[in-house]
Design a protein around this motif. Structure first.
Motif, PDB file in Angstrom:
ATOM      1  N   ASN A  92      52.363 -49.023  10.391  1.00  0.00           N
ATOM      2  CA  ASN A  92      51.651 -47.741  10.440  1.00  0.00           C
ATOM      3  C   ASN A  92      51.599 -47.082   9.068  1.00  0.00           C
ATOM      4  OD1 ASN A  92      51.227 -47.997  13.205  1.00  0.00           O
ATOM      5  ND2 ASN A  92      53.127 -46.940  13.731  1.00  0.00           N
ATOM      6  N   TYR A  93      52.704 -47.166   8.329  1.00  0.00           N
ATOM      7  CA  TYR A  93      52.717 -46.584   6.977  1.00  0.00           C
ATOM      8  C   TYR A  93      51.725 -47.306   6.066  1.00  0.00           C
ATOM      9  CZ  TYR A  93      54.357 -45.365   2.314  1.00  0.00           C
ATOM     10  OH  TYR A  93      54.421 -44.955   1.008  1.00  0.00           O
ATOM     11  N   LEU A  94      51.696 -48.640   6.135  1.00  0.00           N
ATOM     12  CA  LEU A  94      50.769 -49.405   5.304  1.00  0.00           C
ATOM     13  C   LEU A  94      49.321 -49.121   5.687  1.00  0.00           C
ATOM     14  CD1 LEU A  94      52.632 -52.851   5.208  1.00  0.00           C
ATOM     15  CD2 LEU A  94      52.517 -51.141   3.405  1.00  0.00           C
ATOM     16  N   ASP A  95      49.076 -48.939   6.969  1.00  0.00           N
ATOM     17  CA  ASP A  95      47.710 -48.656   7.406  1.00  0.00           C
ATOM     18  C   ASP A  95      47.260 -47.277   6.926  1.00  0.00           C
ATOM     19  OD1 ASP A  95      45.312 -49.177   8.672  1.00  0.00           O
ATOM     20  OD2 ASP A  95      45.982 -48.398  10.604  1.00  0.00           O
ATOM     21  N   GLU A  96      48.181 -46.303   6.946  1.00  0.00           N
ATOM     22  CA  GLU A  96      47.846 -44.965   6.459  1.00  0.00           C
ATOM     23  C   GLU A  96      47.684 -44.940   4.945  1.00  0.00           C
ATOM     24  OE1 GLU A  96      50.909 -42.416   7.819  1.00  0.00           O
ATOM     25  OE2 GLU A  96      50.382 -42.591   9.954  1.00  0.00           O
ATOM     26  N   THR A  97      48.493 -45.738   4.247  1.00  0.00           N
ATOM     27  CA  THR A  97      48.485 -45.709   2.786  1.00  0.00           C
ATOM     28  C   THR A  97      47.389 -46.594   2.203  1.00  0.00           C
ATOM     29  OG1 THR A  97      50.877 -45.352   2.843  1.00  0.00           O
ATOM     30  CG2 THR A  97      49.915 -45.993   0.734  1.00  0.00           C
TER      31      THR A  97
END
Length: 471
Positions: free
Chosen positions: A190-195
């Motif tokens: 989720n963090y990678l998708d947001e970033t």
């Protein structure tokens, strides 16, 4: 004519010729040509018989070649009786079969003859075409990290380090496994998708169908795809965590790996600080409660001393008792002396009056000394009760002081323990920027695919041959 009458005429023709002529292709072809103008339906039925005989010859030839290649001796099958032969004709081609079977049978025969090419060579060539011309290139970036703790032995002397447990590092498999689990977790995704907008990159339209992520993929499918494009393993000897991530562009692969390392570093550091702060907050709250208890005990003791104007009731009580006992002794002596004077002198004698005045003064002084042990309401309190209250308050204060001292030591040890629990993610190798694609590995994939297809084909061939032998 109906199909039934045609079959009757064919059976009559069969009974009118000899068996060897009925099994002869040349004889049947010639007779069909003769009957084509007179009875075309019967001629077509005879040609069907010719096709069946040809297929039977081809099958016998293939079986003989297979047995010869396998080193087996072929055994000639006994000739069928006319009854069995007729039954075989009925089984091989039912009544009313279309002449279209004449063209289908050679195709089936060709496929059976070239089964290896059809089921092994052609699929391998198609897979090779996909790997070489259609499969999208994937780039891989790698990084290496390790979890370490500060050396507590360097910040204090050896005896203190032994008492607090420092110098014994517990950084091991659990920490590295924690890093691996977090990298492969849904939180990291989720963090990678947001970033980095990872889903959009893996769903690029220019990527081939078999390599890209579906645009409407669910979260579970997205996580499974992400884990298939990420490889994390731990070196059991050095406890170094190796991270390999794949992307369709070299710059994105580098950025993806670097973001994963940065996020994992934040995660490990935050966990260490959270544990240390939680432990310190608990110890500080307990220490504050003990400090309040000590202050309350001190206040109660001071209030008691101020109320009775006594610094040390035990010592002062003993002193007052000695003074009181002395005055009482003097009063007793004076009273005895007064009785003796009254026996020989009058009441108005100067010596008797002086002794009475002295006795009165001693009694007044005794009253004053006893008044010192009275409270504000001038109610007399026994010295033993005062000493009991003072002793109780003093014991409570001493216990509170001991608890405060122990809490202070525990607080300092907890500070050291919290420092000991801090962990840091050290980057051994920064994220690399790939120069050429690593996937797909064409030669390896082709070799593996060809070997698997050939193996399955061989297994199927063995099963089919076994079934034929058991018939």
């Amino acid at each position: 004519m109906t199909a039934q009458t045609t079959e009757q005429r064919f059976q009559a023709f069969k009974n009118s010729v000899q068996q060897q002529d009925f099994d002869s292709i040349q004889f049947l072809v010639a007779r069909a040509e003769q009957l084509e103008s007179q009875d075309p339906e019967l001629a077509k039925r005879i040609l069907v018989r010719v096709t069946n005989l040809k297929n039977l010859q081809v099958q016998k030839k293939q079986q003989g070649e297979a047995n010869k290649s396998a080193g087996l001796k072929t055994e000639s099958r006994p000739a069928k009786s006319p009854e069995n032969k007729a039954a075989a004709d009925e089984d091989e081609l039912p009544t009313g079969t279309s002449p279209f079977a004449t063209y289908i049978s050679p195709a089936i025969e060709l496929i059976s003859k070239h089964a290896f090419i059809s089921w092994v060579v052609i699929p391998t060539l198609l897979f090779a075409f996909y790997q070489v011309f259609l499969a999208t290139e994937r780039y891989e970036s790698q990084a290496q990290v390790i979890v370490q703790q500060p050396d507590g032995m360097a910040t204090m002397d050896a005896s203190m380090a032994v008492l607090t447990g420092l110098g014994v590092s517990n950084t091991g498999v659990s920490d590295t496994e924690l890093v691996k689990a977090y990298i492969l977790s849904n939180d990291m995704l989720n963090y990678l998708d947001e970033t980095l907008n990872l889903r959009a990159h893996y769903s690029l339209s220019q990527v081939d169908f078999f390599s890209r992520l579906s645009e409407d993929a669910k979260q579970e499918e997205f996580l499974e795809y992400y884990q298939s494009r990420l490889k994390v393993y731990i070196d059991s000897n050095s406890s170094i965590v190796h991270v390999y991530s794949q992307a369709f562009e070299p710059e994105f692969a580098h950025k993806l790996t670097q973001t994963i390392v940065d996020r994992a570093e934040w995660y490990i550091n935050s966990i260490g600080h959270q544990l240390a702060e939680a432990q310190l907050d608990f110890i500080k709250s307990e220490h504050k409660n003990i400090e309040q208890q000590l202050e309350q005990a001190q206040t109660a003791l001071l209030t008691f001393q101020q109320r009775y104007n006594l610094l040390d009731p035990t010592a002062e009580g003993m002193a007052m008792q000695q003074i009181t006992y002395g005055i009482e002794g003097q009063i007793s002596a004076k009273e005895a002396e007064l009785k003796g004077l009254q026996g020989i002198m009058t009441l108005n004698a100067p010596q008797v009056i002086a002794l009475k005045n002295e006795l009165k003064a001693l009694k007044e002084q005794l009253g004053k000394e006893r008044a010192k042990l009275s409270d504000e309401s001038n109610q007399s309190i026994p010295v033993s009760e005062i000493l009991a209250k003072y002793t109780d308050l003093k014991v409570k204060m001493e216990l509170a002081l001991q608890a405060y001292t122990s809490s202070q030591v525990s607080l300092e040890k907890s500070r050291i323990e919290a420092y000991r629990q801090l962990k840091y993610l050290i980057v051994v190798e920064s994220a690399t920027k790939p120069q050429e694609s690593k996937y797909p590995d064409i030669y390896y994939n082709l070799a593996l695919f060809a070997a698997l297809v050939a193996m399955f084909f061989a297994i199927a061939k063995i099963i089919i041959s076994t079934i034929r032998e058991l018939k």
